[in-house]
Design an enzyme around this catalytic site. Sequence first.
Site, mmCIF file in Angstrom:
data_model
loop_
_atom_site.group_PDB
_atom_site.id
_atom_site.type_symbol
_atom_site.label_atom_id
_atom_site.label_comp_id
_atom_site.label_asym_id
_atom_site.label_seq_id
_atom_site.Cartn_x
_atom_site.Cartn_y
_atom_site.Cartn_z
ATOM 1 N N PHE A 1 95.471 39.774 62.412
ATOM 2 C CA PHE A 1 95.141 40.503 63.635
ATOM 3 C C PHE A 1 96.320 40.368 64.594
ATOM 4 O O PHE A 1 97.316 39.691 64.289
ATOM 5 C CB PHE A 1 93.848 39.939 64.262
ATOM 6 C CG PHE A 1 93.975 38.525 64.772
ATOM 7 C CD1 PHE A 1 94.265 38.271 66.110
ATOM 8 C CD2 PHE A 1 93.821 37.438 63.923
ATOM 9 C CE1 PHE A 1 94.388 36.971 66.584
ATOM 10 C CE2 PHE A 1 93.926 36.127 64.395
ATOM 11 C CZ PHE A 1 94.224 35.898 65.733
ATOM 12 N N LYS B 1 98.076 32.332 55.444
ATOM 13 C CA LYS B 1 98.381 32.189 56.877
ATOM 14 C C LYS B 1 97.933 30.810 57.379
ATOM 15 O O LYS B 1 98.628 30.161 58.165
ATOM 16 C CB LYS B 1 97.694 33.297 57.690
ATOM 17 C CG LYS B 1 97.872 33.127 59.194
ATOM 18 C CD LYS B 1 97.183 34.180 60.024
ATOM 19 C CE LYS B 1 97.352 33.873 61.514
ATOM 20 N NZ LYS B 1 96.627 34.797 62.390
ATOM 21 N N LYS C 1 90.275 35.170 65.460
ATOM 22 C CA LYS C 1 90.247 33.741 65.807
ATOM 23 C C LYS C 1 89.006 33.079 65.221
ATOM 24 O O LYS C 1 89.053 31.978 64.689
ATOM 25 C CB LYS C 1 90.176 33.559 67.337
ATOM 26 C CG LYS C 1 91.431 33.807 68.104
ATOM 27 C CD LYS C 1 91.128 33.437 69.570
ATOM 28 C CE LYS C 1 92.292 33.597 70.483
ATOM 29 N NZ LYS C 1 91.963 33.182 71.868
ATOM 30 N N GLU D 1 89.183 34.472 83.699
ATOM 31 C CA GLU D 1 90.389 33.779 83.221
ATOM 32 C C GLU D 1 91.327 33.567 84.410
ATOM 33 O O GLU D 1 91.679 34.524 85.102
ATOM 34 C CB GLU D 1 91.063 34.635 82.133
ATOM 35 C CG GLU D 1 92.069 33.833 81.354
ATOM 36 C CD GLU D 1 92.491 34.502 80.044
ATOM 37 O OE1 GLU D 1 91.609 34.898 79.253
ATOM 38 O OE2 GLU D 1 93.701 34.608 79.832
ATOM 39 N N ASP E 1 93.125 29.238 73.821
ATOM 40 C CA ASP E 1 94.036 30.185 74.438
ATOM 41 C C ASP E 1 95.320 30.134 73.638
ATOM 42 O O ASP E 1 95.822 29.049 73.334
ATOM 43 C CB ASP E 1 94.270 29.862 75.914
ATOM 44 C CG ASP E 1 94.579 31.139 76.669
ATOM 45 O OD1 ASP E 1 93.764 32.078 76.618
ATOM 46 O OD2 ASP E 1 95.668 31.225 77.274
ATOM 47 N N HIS F 1 99.318 28.012 63.783
ATOM 48 C CA HIS F 1 99.203 27.277 65.044
ATOM 49 C C HIS F 1 97.754 26.892 65.299
ATOM 50 O O HIS F 1 97.438 25.843 65.810
ATOM 51 C CB HIS F 1 99.731 28.148 66.186
ATOM 52 C CG HIS F 1 99.143 29.527 66.232
ATOM 53 N ND1 HIS F 1 99.068 30.336 65.125
ATOM 54 C CD2 HIS F 1 98.561 30.230 67.239
ATOM 55 C CE1 HIS F 1 98.491 31.482 65.448
ATOM 56 N NE2 HIS F 1 98.165 31.436 66.726
ATOM 57 N N ARG F 2 96.843 27.804 64.921
ATOM 58 C CA ARG F 2 95.403 27.564 65.132
ATOM 59 C C ARG F 2 94.946 26.375 64.295
ATOM 60 O O ARG F 2 94.241 25.495 64.768
ATOM 61 C CB ARG F 2 94.656 28.845 64.728
ATOM 62 C CG ARG F 2 93.175 28.842 64.963
ATOM 63 C CD ARG F 2 92.663 30.252 65.067
ATOM 64 N NE ARG F 2 93.265 30.928 66.194
ATOM 65 C CZ ARG F 2 94.213 31.867 66.083
ATOM 66 N NH1 ARG F 2 94.633 32.281 64.905
ATOM 67 N NH2 ARG F 2 94.754 32.407 67.167
ATOM 68 N N SER G 1 86.166 36.471 72.064
ATOM 69 C CA SER G 1 85.812 37.866 71.766
ATOM 70 C C SER G 1 86.637 38.342 70.578
ATOM 71 O O SER G 1 86.534 39.491 70.174
ATOM 72 C CB SER G 1 86.120 38.735 72.985
ATOM 73 O OG SER G 1 87.494 38.585 73.315
ATOM 74 N N ASN G 2 87.469 37.448 70.053
ATOM 75 C CA ASN G 2 88.444 37.824 69.024
ATOM 76 C C ASN G 2 87.925 37.414 67.629
ATOM 77 O O ASN G 2 87.843 36.225 67.308
ATOM 78 C CB ASN G 2 89.765 37.114 69.373
ATOM 79 C CG ASN G 2 90.892 37.498 68.451
ATOM 80 O OD1 ASN G 2 90.702 37.638 67.245
ATOM 81 N ND2 ASN G 2 92.072 37.650 69.018
HETATM 82 P P1 ITT Z 1 89.578 35.361 73.577
HETATM 83 O O1 ITT Z 1 90.293 35.028 74.871
HETATM 84 O O2 ITT Z 1 88.306 36.122 73.789
HETATM 85 O O3 ITT Z 1 89.416 34.168 72.674
HETATM 86 P P2 ITT Z 1 91.950 36.980 73.048
HETATM 87 O O4 ITT Z 1 92.375 37.798 71.870
HETATM 88 O O5 ITT Z 1 91.976 37.662 74.397
HETATM 89 O O6 ITT Z 1 90.511 36.380 72.733
HETATM 90 P P3 ITT Z 1 93.932 35.089 74.022
HETATM 91 O O7 ITT Z 1 93.692 35.424 75.448
HETATM 92 O O8 ITT Z 1 94.074 33.655 73.627
HETATM 93 O O9 ITT Z 1 92.793 35.671 73.073
HETATM 94 O O10 ITT Z 1 95.194 35.914 73.579
HETATM 95 C C1 ITT Z 1 95.850 35.608 72.425
HETATM 96 C C2 ITT Z 1 96.606 36.849 71.958
HETATM 97 O O11 ITT Z 1 97.765 36.362 71.252
HETATM 98 C C3 ITT Z 1 95.774 37.622 70.951
HETATM 99 O O12 ITT Z 1 95.124 38.704 71.519
HETATM 100 C C4 ITT Z 1 96.828 38.068 69.957
HETATM 101 O O13 ITT Z 1 97.368 39.271 70.425
HETATM 102 C C5 ITT Z 1 97.881 36.962 70.020
HETATM 103 N N1 ITT Z 1 97.649 35.960 68.969
HETATM 104 C C6 ITT Z 1 97.244 34.658 69.107
HETATM 105 N N2 ITT Z 1 97.093 34.073 67.920
HETATM 106 C C7 ITT Z 1 97.388 35.005 67.000
HETATM 107 C C8 ITT Z 1 97.380 35.017 65.603
HETATM 108 O O14 ITT Z 1 97.003 33.965 64.883
HETATM 109 N N3 ITT Z 1 97.715 36.148 64.989
HETATM 110 C C9 ITT Z 1 98.072 37.241 65.685
HETATM 111 N N4 ITT Z 1 98.101 37.334 67.007
HETATM 112 C C10 ITT Z 1 97.750 36.212 67.678
#
Ligand code: ITT
Length: 224
Positions: free
Chosen positions: A165, A206, A22, A49, A81, A211-212, A18-19
């Site tokens: 983000f 970035k 990502k 989840e 995740d 990490h991604r 939903s992000n």
């Molecule tokens: P989905 O589960 O729908 O994919 P989400 O945002 O809820 O989306 P996660 O449960 O994996 O995703 O939570 C990861 C959180 O960690 C995310 O909401 C950010 O707040 C933070 N995060 C992870 N990777 C990040 C990044 O590259 N930049 C900034 N914040 C990050």
Amino acid sequence: MLREAGRCMEATVWFLTSNQGKLEEAQLHFAPLGYNIEQLVVPEGAIVEPQSDSLEEIAISKLEQAKAHLPNSNDMVMVEDSGLFISALDGFPGVYSSYVYETIGCQGILRLLAHLESEDPVQQKKLRAASYRAVTALWDGTSMIIGLGECPGSLASEKHEGHGFGYDPVFVPLDLNDEGQPLPAGELGPTSTHGVAFGGVELDVKHRFSHRRRALEHLLEQLP
Ligand code: ITT
């Protein structure tokens, strides 16, 4: 890029997320490799989840559930995740990163770390050490593949907004050496944001640290 009967075809990978941040980063990574990344949208509440302190367990559970929502059962599907792990807080918010971001946000994290300040910039980075971690799970139509990625760094003392983000306004990555590996806190490397948080740099910058990206590379190395 896949080859079929002598012609090149773009492979579609459905990404359950939903992000949008990502999604955009995954598209940036996969596009030059010939993969088309599409967002897999499912009805609200369709994916549950699990309560777990392991990113990997959560990713695997979400991937298993996502398979039921594919347009074609042998399509590829991916979930990720991820989270921010702060050393001085024993890894918090970790698996709770999404919830913590939505409740106290970057400003709340800065408040939690307000007592960790030093006039020595290297000591400051050590006191405020943190890392982003990602676990990406992909179903390639026949088996599951897991990719792990980490981006070590530290938390800034104030927000730097504009790009990215989530916690990007406050996360500053460690510099990287010639091989793209993180250097100890305070060491300068050829790949650097010059102390600027991810919120202050373009997406392609970035991506060099992320990490991604590392999790996706790890995953792609394992594809048959
Ligand atoms: P989905 O589960 O729908 O994919 P989400 O945002 O809820 O989306 P996660 O449960 O994996 O995703 O939570 C990861 C959180 O960690 C995310 O909401 C950010 O707040 C933070 N995060 C992870 N990777 C990040 C990044 O590259 N930049 C900034 N914040 C990050």
